[in-house]
Design an enzyme around this catalytic site. Structure first.
Site, PDB file in Angstrom:
ATOM      1  N   CYS A 191      18.130   5.178 -21.981  1.00 25.04           N
ATOM      2  CA  CYS A 191      18.449   4.561 -23.272  1.00 25.04           C
ATOM      3  C   CYS A 191      18.082   5.419 -24.478  1.00 25.04           C
ATOM      4  O   CYS A 191      18.932   5.716 -25.319  1.00 25.04           O
ATOM      5  CB  CYS A 191      17.771   3.202 -23.377  1.00 25.04           C
ATOM      6  SG  CYS A 191      18.361   1.987 -22.187  1.00 25.04           S
TER       7      CYS A 191
ATOM      8  N   GLY B  56       0.604  10.120 -25.428  1.00 23.09           N
ATOM      9  CA  GLY B  56       0.783  10.295 -23.997  1.00 23.09           C
ATOM     10  C   GLY B  56       1.854  11.328 -23.730  1.00 23.09           C
ATOM     11  O   GLY B  56       1.979  12.296 -24.476  1.00 23.09           O
TER      12      GLY B  56
END
Length: 442
Positions: A268, A261
């Protein structure tokens, strides 16, 4: 079934004995007379647990034999397995000469005999090879097309040296990449008695599973070793850390994130990659794999930009609508969002960009989240558009990052005749033939 196996190296010798143990009549074929003689004497040509005893048992029971006569083996069997070697060439590509030579010989023999025949390839090849190269070789030699009493199937093996018999008997799955449904049915019969799911797919997908599996295994080993070097430099027991790490089977040791994707982002992942690299720099620990992660992520964003730029060749208007700005749906967190990075690049290329994101409301942005977007795209508020229908009408390039169900439904209604760059694998758009569609990884 009566079958022949070409190539009595590691894969061929193990597969031959194990298939005979499943009840098939197996003829092993190799041009090396020493390998042939050893098998006919009941000895395995390789050494590891179980294979010697199993080979002797199958030869004694008359279900496994070997020969150097290739044509006779094809004439006397209904299915041929190709497991010859594909050594590495100087440029890194696999050398396919032996595979093609055996395929051509099988085709010639099938033409002479007039029999139906199934060819199962177990040698490791690059994705697309069977359909693009091997099928034409086989068809030309056999004088008939695949499907006309002739079948070609790619069946990857996942045998580890040292545990090959156990791996054969207890595989995670059996993958059959066949050009015909009948070929898959025939090949599936090879593994009657093996308790594992049989997955039927296209040859190219089957070919990719083998090569990707080994690449991932190498990547995992490299990751574990880099983690070990880094933690050791801080006096931490990496063995204990990894023992706990793999107990997370929801995210760490699982299929999570292994979905092609768009790029990663958020507060993070990038931050912790940089923290690890900072630790490595201070301890002078070399981490080549982890050092490449952020660069790989940037390259992925650039590949999408290239897709979009290819659509405006010839002076087409640089107008586009980007659906999604936060780093993932359901949040308004814009920090290090790959969609923000893409938007910034498009603006830099002179695009008149409209952005639709139902989760991002400027009045609610606070703190570091607000500071980040104001630094990256100072005028981003002017790009946010709440009038979806007008946005769809005014833009011929639609970039789908993430969108709500209602927005996806409206996109589907207005996408006809437009260019769609799909970063989210929207099946309803992918299946349409009335749009200029391109997916980021499909």
């Amino acid at each position: 079934m009566k079958l022949s196996i070409f190539g009595l190296g590691y894969v061929g010798a193990v597969s031959g004995a194990c298939l005979a143990d499943l009840g098939h009549q197996v003829t092993g074929v190799d041009l090396n007379p020493d390998k042939v003689a050893r098998i006919n004497a009941g000895e395995a040509p390789i050494y590891e647990a179980l294979i010697g005893e199993l080979t002797g048992k199958m030869v004694a029971e008359g279900r496994f034999s070997a020969t150097t006569d290739q044509q006779a083996a094809v004439r006397e069997t209904d299915l041929s397995i190709i497991s010859v070697g594909t050594p590495t060439a100087a440029d890194g590509s696999p050398m396919m000469g032996a595979v093609e030579a055996v395929t051509r010989m099988i085709g010639d023999t099938v033409r002479e005999s007039g029999k139906t025949h199934t060819v199962v390839v177990r040698s490791t090849v690059t994705p697309g090879y069977c359909v693009g190269t091997l099928a034409p070789v086989l068809e030309k030699a056999a004088g008939r097309k695949i499907g006309d009493g002739l079948h070609l199937v790619f069946n990857p093996e996942f045998l580890r040296e040292g545990s090959s018999v156990r791996d054969f008997r207890e595989p995670p799955f059996t993958i059959l990449g066949s050009m015909t449904s009948e070929g898959a049915e025939i090949a599936a019969r090879l593994y009657d008695g093996i308790d594992a799911p049989v997955i039927r797919t296209e040859p190219g997908v089957a070919e990719s599973i083998k090569i990707l599996s080994n690449a991932f295994h190498a990547l995992k080993i490299s990751f574990a070793n880099e983690a070990g070097r880094l933690l050791k430099s801080s006096g931490i027991d990496a063995t204990e850390a990894m023992r706990i790490f793999v107990q997370d089977t929801a995210l760490n040791a699982s299929g999570a994130y292994l979905r092609p994707g768009f790029a990663f982002g958020g507060s993070c992942l990038p931050k912790d990659i940089r923290a690890i690299l900072s630790m490595a720099a201070m301890s002078r620990t070399d981490l080549p794999v982890l050092s490449a992660v952020m660069g790989s992520n940037r390259a992925h964003i650039d590949s999408v930009l290239d897709m979009i730029m290819a659509r405006i060749a010839g002076g087409k208007p640089r107008k586009a609508a980007l659906f999604g700005l936060s780093f993932k749906p359901g949040t308004d967190d814009l920090r290090e969002s790959p969609y923000v990075a893409l938007a910034e690049k498009l603006i830099g290329k002179g695009f008149d960009l409209s952005i639709i994101d139902p989760w991002v409301k400027t009045s609610r942005l606070l703190g570091k989240n607000k500071a980040f977007i104001e630094q990256e795209i100072p005028h981003f508020e002017a790009l946010l558009n709440r009038d979806l229908e007008t946005t769809l009408a005014q833009n011929d390039i639609l970039i789908i990052g993430h969108a709500s169900k209602d927005h996806l439904a409206m996109i589907g209604e207005h996408a006809g005749g437009k260019t769609v760059i799909d970063l989210a694998n929207i099946s309803s758009l992918r299946a349409r033939d009335d749009i200029d569609y391109e997916g980021v990884c499909w």
